[in-house]
Design a protein around this motif. Structure first.
Motif, short mmCIF file in Angstrom:
data_model
loop_
_atom_site.label_atom_id
_atom_site.label_comp_id
_atom_site.label_asym_id
_atom_site.label_seq_id
_atom_site.Cartn_x
_atom_site.Cartn_y
_atom_site.Cartn_z
N LYS A 118 55.79 104.22 2.57
CA LYS A 118 57.17 103.56 2.60
C LYS A 118 57.82 104.31 1.73
O LYS A 118 57.64 104.67 0.22
CB LYS A 118 56.77 102.15 2.40
N LYS A 119 59.34 104.08 1.70
CA LYS A 119 60.43 104.46 0.70
C LYS A 119 60.31 103.57 -0.53
O LYS A 119 60.14 102.47 -0.29
CB LYS A 119 61.76 104.64 1.54
N TRP A 120 60.89 104.13 -1.41
CA TRP A 120 61.08 103.11 -2.62
C TRP A 120 61.86 102.03 -2.48
O TRP A 120 61.42 100.82 -2.76
CB TRP A 120 61.90 103.94 -3.78
N ASP A 121 62.74 101.92 -1.76
CA ASP A 121 63.73 100.47 -1.67
C ASP A 121 62.79 99.49 -0.64
O ASP A 121 63.29 98.32 -0.56
CB ASP A 121 64.85 100.87 -1.06
N ALA A 122 61.68 100.01 -0.18
CA ALA A 122 60.80 98.87 0.56
C ALA A 122 59.70 98.37 -0.38
O ALA A 122 59.00 97.41 -0.02
CB ALA A 122 60.14 99.55 1.75
N LEU A 123 59.54 98.95 -1.58
CA LEU A 123 58.27 98.78 -2.31
C LEU A 123 58.67 97.96 -3.85
O LEU A 123 58.08 97.19 -4.31
CB LEU A 123 57.43 100.07 -2.91
N PHE A 124 59.83 98.74 -4.28
CA PHE A 124 60.07 98.44 -5.69
C PHE A 124 61.50 97.85 -5.90
O PHE A 124 62.34 98.05 -5.29
CB PHE A 124 60.11 99.48 -6.58
N PHE A 125 61.54 96.73 -6.79
CA PHE A 125 62.59 95.55 -6.83
C PHE A 125 62.97 95.42 -8.29
O PHE A 125 62.06 95.42 -9.15
CB PHE A 125 62.44 94.48 -6.05
N GLU A 126 64.02 95.00 -8.48
CA GLU A 126 64.56 94.41 -9.69
C GLU A 126 64.91 92.98 -9.63
O GLU A 126 66.00 92.65 -8.79
CB GLU A 126 65.75 95.26 -10.46
N ASP A 127 64.43 92.13 -10.37
CA ASP A 127 64.88 90.56 -10.22
C ASP A 127 64.84 89.81 -9.21
O ASP A 127 64.32 88.73 -9.18
CB ASP A 127 66.28 90.48 -10.72
N SER A 128 64.97 90.28 -7.85
CA SER A 128 64.73 89.81 -6.73
C SER A 128 64.28 90.60 -5.64
O SER A 128 64.65 91.99 -5.81
CB SER A 128 65.94 88.85 -6.15
N PHE A 129 63.49 90.33 -4.70
CA PHE A 129 62.99 91.05 -3.65
C PHE A 129 64.25 91.61 -2.61
O PHE A 129 63.82 92.31 -1.71
CB PHE A 129 61.84 90.39 -2.83
N SER A 130 65.49 91.11 -2.75
CA SER A 130 66.47 91.80 -2.00
C SER A 130 67.51 92.84 -2.69
O SER A 130 68.19 93.40 -2.37
CB SER A 130 67.42 90.55 -1.54
N ASN A 131 66.68 93.10 -4.02
CA ASN A 131 67.43 93.97 -4.79
C ASN A 131 66.51 95.39 -5.07
O ASN A 131 65.82 95.31 -6.14
CB ASN A 131 67.86 93.41 -6.26
N PRO A 132 66.73 96.30 -4.36
CA PRO A 132 65.87 97.56 -4.67
C PRO A 132 66.09 98.14 -5.88
O PRO A 132 67.14 98.21 -6.40
CB PRO A 132 65.93 98.48 -3.33
N LEU A 133 64.96 98.66 -6.56
CA LEU A 133 65.16 99.42 -7.83
C LEU A 133 65.01 100.98 -7.37
O LEU A 133 64.21 101.54 -6.68
CB LEU A 133 63.71 99.31 -8.57
N THR A 134 66.10 101.56 -7.94
CA THR A 134 66.23 102.86 -7.74
C THR A 134 65.46 103.93 -8.60
O THR A 134 65.14 103.36 -9.61
CB THR A 134 67.42 103.71 -7.72
N GLU A 135 64.94 105.37 -8.20
CA GLU A 135 64.22 105.94 -8.96
C GLU A 135 65.00 106.35 -10.40
O GLU A 135 64.40 106.38 -11.20
CB GLU A 135 63.99 107.17 -8.28
N ILE A 136 66.22 106.55 -10.10
CA ILE A 136 67.05 106.98 -11.31
C ILE A 136 67.08 105.78 -12.21
O ILE A 136 66.76 105.80 -13.32
CB ILE A 136 68.49 107.23 -11.15
N TYR A 137 67.29 104.56 -11.84
CA TYR A 137 67.16 103.30 -12.74
C TYR A 137 65.76 102.83 -13.23
O TYR A 137 65.87 102.37 -14.50
CB TYR A 137 67.87 102.05 -11.99
#
Ligand SMILES: Cc1cc2nc3c(=O)[nH]c(=O)nc-3n(C[C@H](O)[C@H](O)[C@H](O)COP(=O)(O)O)c2cc1C
Length: 232
Positions: A118-137
């Protein structure tokens, strides 16, 4: 938990057949067998320890494959010292990998999309599961998270969901309940594997932190099962 290595080389063809893996694994005569007793967190701990062992075998050039479903538990139980209150959770053949995959192997891998992750935006989040965590961040934590993303998981379901706290190096590990009960049963093992990959990578990179199991669950949502937190 306990790990035993079983050698099938000198066993009769009939016995070997009984110990088959329904055709999933061919030609391997050595298996490493993981035996556990029921207790809290045993599956997660097992996932961590067994994956570390598998990575070590891989480092030395051996071929391995996590098996949690496609083998006959009752027949394997006869090959190891196992008490009444113990059972075989998972095992792996240890062998020399074949040069090319067999047709059956290719078909199964295609069916479960084994190559994909799966891509990053389906697995990693910040603060809530509707806010994906980017690789850069994710910054210096991008590599440990990427190692989680590449981890093996039962049926390649990739149930791990990681929630980072905003502006803090705090990562909460969850797994998401899927539709297939057989795979759900193995997701705690998958989480142990994910924690192993994250832990070994932060250690390798010299990123300091501790694992804690929080009693007040950071974000409580029905289908997300909280496991553990890494605080950097
Ligand atoms: C806990 C666990 C149980 C697994 N059980 C089986 C199994 O019973 N049979 C099988 O063929 N593969 C099994 N696998 C292997 C996965 O299908 C495989 O790791 C996944 O499809 C990703 O493929 P890759 O590891 O080659 O990248 C299992 C993997 C894990 C982590």
């Amino acid at each position: 938990m306990q790990v035993e290595i079983v050698e099938l080389e000198n066993r009769s063809p009939n016995e070997k057949k009984k110990l088959g893996t329904y055709g999933f694994i061919k030609g391997a005569s050595q298996f490493v067998i993981g035996i556990t007793r029921k207790s809290k967190y045993v599956k997660e701990e097992f996932g961590y320890i067994f994956e570390k062992l598998i990575l070590d075998f891989s480092k030395h050039g051996f071929g391995t494959c996590w098996l949690g479903g496609t083998f006959n538990r009752a027949n394997y139980a006869k090959t190891v010292n196992i008490e009444d209150n113990e059972h075989i959770l998972c095992l792996s053949p240890i062998g020399i990998p074949a040069d090319s995959r067999r047709l059956a192997d290719k078909l199964i891998r295609r069916a479960i999309k084994a190559k994909n992750r799966k891509k990053w935006d389906a697995l990693f989040f910040e603060d809530s599961f509707s806010n994906p965590l980017t690789e850069i961040y994710a910054g210096k934590y991008a590599i440990p998270l990427e190692m989680v993303r590449l981890a093996p998981s039962a049926g390649n379901k990739q149930p791990w969901r990681i929630l980072k706290e905003k502006d803090k190096n705090i990562f909460h590990f969850y797994w998401i309940i899927g539709k297939n009960m057989n795979y759900n049963k193995l997701h705690k093992v998958d989480m142990g594997i994910a924690v192993c990959h994250f832990d070994l990578t932060v250690k390798e990179l010299g990123l300091k932190g501790n694992w804690k199991i929080k009693h007040d669950i950071p974000l409580k949502i029905e289908e997300y099962k909280y496991v553990i937190t890494w605080e950097g």
